[in-house]
Design a protein around this motif. Structure first.
Motif, PDB file in Angstrom:
ATOM      1  N   LEU A   1       0.809  -1.214   0.000  1.00 61.11           N
ATOM      2  CA  LEU A   1       0.000   0.000   0.000  1.00 61.11           C
ATOM      3  C   LEU A   1       0.843   1.266   0.000  1.00 61.11           C
ATOM      4  O   LEU A   1       0.325   2.361  -0.183  1.00 61.11           O
ATOM      5  N   ILE A   2       2.140   1.121   0.180  1.00 60.36           N
ATOM      6  CA  ILE A   2       3.030   2.277   0.182  1.00 60.36           C
ATOM      7  C   ILE A   2       3.182   2.773  -1.252  1.00 60.36           C
ATOM      8  O   ILE A   2       3.475   1.997  -2.157  1.00 60.36           O
ATOM      9  N   PRO A   3       2.949   4.085  -1.464  1.00 62.58           N
ATOM     10  CA  PRO A   3       3.053   4.605  -2.841  1.00 62.58           C
ATOM     11  C   PRO A   3       4.441   4.396  -3.427  1.00 62.58           C
ATOM     12  O   PRO A   3       5.449   4.490  -2.735  1.00 62.58           O
ATOM     13  N   SER A   4       4.458   4.111  -4.702  1.00 63.75           N
ATOM     14  CA  SER A   4       5.712   3.999  -5.427  1.00 63.75           C
ATOM     15  C   SER A   4       5.750   5.111  -6.470  1.00 63.75           C
ATOM     16  O   SER A   4       4.753   5.805  -6.689  1.00 63.75           O
ATOM     17  N   GLN A   5       6.882   5.272  -7.102  1.00 61.79           N
ATOM     18  CA  GLN A   5       7.042   6.355  -8.069  1.00 61.79           C
ATOM     19  C   GLN A   5       5.974   6.261  -9.150  1.00 61.79           C
ATOM     20  O   GLN A   5       5.669   5.182  -9.648  1.00 61.79           O
ATOM     21  N   ASN A   6       5.395   7.395  -9.487  1.00 60.08           N
ATOM     22  CA  ASN A   6       4.369   7.533 -10.526  1.00 60.08           C
ATOM     23  C   ASN A   6       3.025   6.920 -10.150  1.00 60.08           C
ATOM     24  O   ASN A   6       2.195   6.684 -11.028  1.00 60.08           O
TER      25      ASN A   6
ATOM     26  N   PHE B   1      -8.221  -0.885  -1.748  1.00 60.54           N
ATOM     27  CA  PHE B   1      -6.956  -0.184  -1.849  1.00 60.54           C
ATOM     28  C   PHE B   1      -6.726  -0.012  -3.347  1.00 60.54           C
ATOM     29  O   PHE B   1      -6.709  -1.001  -4.086  1.00 60.54           O
ATOM     30  N   VAL B   2      -6.585   1.231  -3.784  1.00 60.30           N
ATOM     31  CA  VAL B   2      -6.472   1.494  -5.215  1.00 60.30           C
ATOM     32  C   VAL B   2      -5.221   2.311  -5.505  1.00 60.30           C
ATOM     33  O   VAL B   2      -4.716   3.027  -4.641  1.00 60.30           O
ATOM     34  N   ALA B   3      -4.751   2.190  -6.738  1.00 59.65           N
ATOM     35  CA  ALA B   3      -3.601   2.960  -7.193  1.00 59.65           C
ATOM     36  C   ALA B   3      -3.956   3.614  -8.512  1.00 59.65           C
ATOM     37  O   ALA B   3      -4.658   3.038  -9.346  1.00 59.65           O
ATOM     38  N   PHE B   4      -3.494   4.829  -8.680  1.00 61.47           N
ATOM     39  CA  PHE B   4      -3.671   5.564  -9.930  1.00 61.47           C
ATOM     40  C   PHE B   4      -2.291   5.847 -10.494  1.00 61.47           C
ATOM     41  O   PHE B   4      -1.447   6.422  -9.802  1.00 61.47           O
ATOM     42  N   GLU B   5      -2.061   5.433 -11.727  1.00 62.96           N
ATOM     43  CA  GLU B   5      -0.776   5.717 -12.354  1.00 62.96           C
ATOM     44  C   GLU B   5      -0.792   7.158 -12.840  1.00 62.96           C
ATOM     45  O   GLU B   5      -1.639   7.543 -13.638  1.00 62.96           O
ATOM     46  N   ILE B   6       0.138   7.961 -12.342  1.00 61.78           N
ATOM     47  CA  ILE B   6       0.174   9.391 -12.594  1.00 61.78           C
ATOM     48  C   ILE B   6       1.375   9.712 -13.477  1.00 61.78           C
ATOM     49  O   ILE B   6       2.512   9.425 -13.112  1.00 61.78           O
TER      50      ILE B   6
END
Length: 102
Positions: free
Chosen positions: A12-17, A78-83
């Motif tokens: 759950l820890i954010p990664s680059q981008n 738990f979601v992730a958005f690629e930025i």
């Protein structure tokens, strides 16, 4: 054990981008919760983020909690958005402007 907890939460820890978020649906009444979660099957495919009028980015849900119940939606996602760089810059600038206004 601690190793299991770490394997769940390290993801759950954010990664680059990536921008990561937790989405929780809370229903006080447990009977209503079951009804609503059954109606919400597939909700994870409709979560999106839009930054400064740019095209929407759809969430990439994680199954970190191992909830494989296909008869109802989960109450926590738990979601992730690629930025990309453009969106990241706009997001940072927006946050900076909000901070300066306060």
């Amino acid at each position: 054990p601690l190793e299991d907890e770490l394997s769940i939460y390290n993801g759950l820890i954010p990664s680059q981008n990536f921008l990561k978020a937790t989405l929780m649906f809370e229903f006080v009444d447990s009977g209503m919760r079951e009804v609503k979660l059954k109606q919400m099957i597939g909700v994870e495919n409709h979560i999106w983020l839009q930054i400064d009028g740019l095209p929407k980015i759809y969430a990439q849900p994680s199954n970190a909690l191992g909830d494989n119940d296909t008869t109802r939606a989960s109450s926590v996602y738990f979601v992730a958005f690629e930025i990309d760089e453009e969106r990241a810059a706009k997001l940072i600038m927006s946050a900076r402007e909000e901070w300066l206004e306060d």
